[in-house]
Write a protein that holds these residues in place. Structure first.
Motif, mmCIF file in Angstrom:
data_model
loop_
_atom_site.group_PDB
_atom_site.id
_atom_site.type_symbol
_atom_site.label_atom_id
_atom_site.label_comp_id
_atom_site.label_asym_id
_atom_site.label_seq_id
_atom_site.Cartn_x
_atom_site.Cartn_y
_atom_site.Cartn_z
ATOM 1 N N ILE A 115 0.855 -1.182 0.000
ATOM 2 C CA ILE A 115 0.000 0.000 0.000
ATOM 3 C C ILE A 115 0.892 1.234 0.000
ATOM 4 C CG2 ILE A 115 -1.801 1.254 1.255
ATOM 5 C CD1 ILE A 115 -2.409 -1.575 2.566
ATOM 6 N N ALA A 116 0.632 2.120 -0.929
ATOM 7 C CA ALA A 116 1.429 3.350 -1.025
ATOM 8 C C ALA A 116 0.909 4.398 -0.045
ATOM 9 C CB ALA A 116 1.368 3.898 -2.443
ATOM 10 N N PRO A 117 1.827 5.147 0.563
ATOM 11 C CA PRO A 117 1.381 6.260 1.401
ATOM 12 C C PRO A 117 0.802 7.369 0.518
ATOM 13 C CG PRO A 117 3.764 6.307 1.182
ATOM 14 C CD PRO A 117 3.286 5.055 0.500
ATOM 15 N N PRO A 118 0.061 8.293 1.108
ATOM 16 C CA PRO A 118 -0.474 9.401 0.328
ATOM 17 C C PRO A 118 0.654 10.165 -0.363
ATOM 18 C CG PRO A 118 -1.451 9.362 2.515
ATOM 19 C CD PRO A 118 -0.326 8.372 2.519
ATOM 20 N N SER A 119 0.419 10.596 -1.600
ATOM 21 C CA SER A 119 1.459 11.319 -2.328
ATOM 22 C C SER A 119 1.850 12.623 -1.636
ATOM 23 C CB SER A 119 1.019 11.584 -3.769
ATOM 24 O OG SER A 119 -0.176 12.334 -3.789
ATOM 25 N N ALA A 120 0.951 13.203 -0.857
ATOM 26 C CA ALA A 120 1.255 14.449 -0.148
ATOM 27 C C ALA A 120 2.200 14.239 1.030
ATOM 28 C CB ALA A 120 -0.037 15.105 0.340
ATOM 29 N N SER A 121 2.478 12.997 1.399
ATOM 30 C CA SER A 121 3.310 12.720 2.572
ATOM 31 C C SER A 121 4.681 13.375 2.493
ATOM 32 C CB SER A 121 3.489 11.217 2.770
ATOM 33 O OG SER A 121 2.263 10.617 3.072
ATOM 34 N N ALA A 122 5.310 13.311 1.332
ATOM 35 C CA ALA A 122 6.660 13.844 1.185
ATOM 36 C C ALA A 122 6.716 15.352 1.424
ATOM 37 C CB ALA A 122 7.204 13.513 -0.202
ATOM 38 N N ASP A 123 5.600 16.051 1.165
ATOM 39 C CA ASP A 123 5.564 17.511 1.305
ATOM 40 C C ASP A 123 4.748 17.980 2.498
ATOM 41 O OD1 ASP A 123 7.045 17.816 -1.098
ATOM 42 O OD2 ASP A 123 5.209 17.544 -2.263
ATOM 43 N N ILE A 124 4.480 17.087 3.440
ATOM 44 C CA ILE A 124 3.566 17.424 4.535
ATOM 45 C C ILE A 124 4.023 18.639 5.339
ATOM 46 C CG2 ILE A 124 4.574 15.773 6.184
ATOM 47 C CD1 ILE A 124 1.667 15.249 7.174
ATOM 48 N N GLU A 125 5.311 18.757 5.600
ATOM 49 C CA GLU A 125 5.774 19.887 6.414
ATOM 50 C C GLU A 125 5.587 21.212 5.668
ATOM 51 O OE1 GLU A 125 9.080 18.342 9.419
ATOM 52 O OE2 GLU A 125 9.602 17.929 7.324
ATOM 53 N N THR A 126 5.905 21.245 4.385
ATOM 54 C CA THR A 126 5.740 22.455 3.582
ATOM 55 C C THR A 126 4.267 22.808 3.435
ATOM 56 O OG1 THR A 126 7.730 21.903 2.361
ATOM 57 C CG2 THR A 126 6.264 23.520 1.356
ATOM 58 N N LEU A 127 3.444 21.812 3.078
ATOM 59 C CA LEU A 127 2.008 22.055 2.911
ATOM 60 C C LEU A 127 1.371 22.508 4.221
ATOM 61 C CD1 LEU A 127 1.112 18.970 0.706
ATOM 62 C CD2 LEU A 127 1.055 21.375 -0.017
ATOM 63 N N GLY A 128 1.751 21.889 5.315
ATOM 64 C CA GLY A 128 1.188 22.253 6.613
ATOM 65 C C GLY A 128 1.568 23.658 7.036
ATOM 66 N N ALA A 129 2.802 24.060 6.743
ATOM 67 C CA ALA A 129 3.256 25.398 7.118
ATOM 68 C C ALA A 129 2.531 26.479 6.324
ATOM 69 C CB ALA A 129 4.764 25.512 6.918
ATOM 70 N N GLU A 130 2.049 26.152 5.130
ATOM 71 C CA GLU A 130 1.372 27.140 4.285
ATOM 72 C C GLU A 130 0.085 27.659 4.896
ATOM 73 O OE1 GLU A 130 0.878 25.519 0.363
ATOM 74 O OE2 GLU A 130 3.040 25.507 -0.004
ATOM 75 N N ASP A 131 -0.544 26.873 5.779
ATOM 76 C CA ASP A 131 -1.810 27.365 6.345
ATOM 77 C C ASP A 131 -1.632 27.868 7.770
ATOM 78 O OD1 ASP A 131 -3.865 24.738 7.743
ATOM 79 O OD2 ASP A 131 -1.731 25.028 7.916
#
Length: 193
Positions: A144-160
């Motif tokens: 099972i593959a992890p969500p594609s957003a996993s690799a960018d979670i810190e960047t995406l999370g910081a944006e909000d």
């Protein structure tokens, strides 16, 4: 456990036979503080005790994004239904599982921390920067593959306005609203972050 005023992120995806589905979108106003920005993340910053601690569950996220989930399948807000016993993967019998990685940032190179096989709605967001894939897979598969957003979670999370690992403590002398809808309604401004 998350508490009111914390700001956590978890990557989340649905996957059918190895194909990640479109990132979920909010289908209603967020009144609890568990939502998405359509970025592949669940943004968890509870507005009240109703969505914090043990109550910060995937079920609340599912409701927010219009995902109807049972132990053997799911229906997206677009009406598409994927169900074990009806949906096959290359002719193989399927099952619905939830793969969880406790660290989204390393999920791509690691096996899931655990595979959950039922009662998906009650699964709690157990840490900041976790990853979850709700997957319809060939029966017995753990590929099972992890969500594609996993690799960018810190960047995406910081944006909000969230932070990569910090959580904000409950301000001294304050108590989050428990079940007063008027108090909750006054805190929904954070839903637009």
């Amino acid at each position: 456990d998350t508490s009111a005023y914390d700001h956590w992120h978890a990557s989340f995806a649905t996957n059918v036979c190895g194909k990640e589905q479109a990132a979920p979108q909010d289908v209603q106003e967020d009144i609890l503080g568990i939502h998405t920005h359509g970025d592949g993340l669940a943004h968890i910053h509870p507005f009240s005790l109703r969505a914090s601690g043990e109550r910060a569950t995937l079920g609340k996220f599912f409701d927010q994004v219009g995902l109807v989930v049972t132990d053997d399948g799911f229906k997206g807000p677009d009406g598409k239904v994927f169900k074990a016993g009806e949906t096959t993967c290359g002719g193989k019998e399927t099952e619905l599982v939830l793969a969880h990685w406790s660290d989204a940032t390393t999920a791509a190179s690691n096996e899931p921390t655990k595979i959950i096989r039922g009662d998906f709605r009650s699964v709690r967001f157990s840490e900041n920067l976790g990853a979850y894939t709700l997957a319809l897979v060939p029966k017995g598969s753990t590929d099972i593959a992890p969500p594609s957003a996993s690799a960018d979670i810190e960047t995406l999370g910081a944006e909000d306005g969230g932070t990569s690992g910090d959580t904000a403590p409950t301000p001294e002398g304050t108590t989050p609203a428990e079940t007063d809808p008027a108090a909750e309604a006054s805190t929904t401004t954070a839903a637009t972050d």
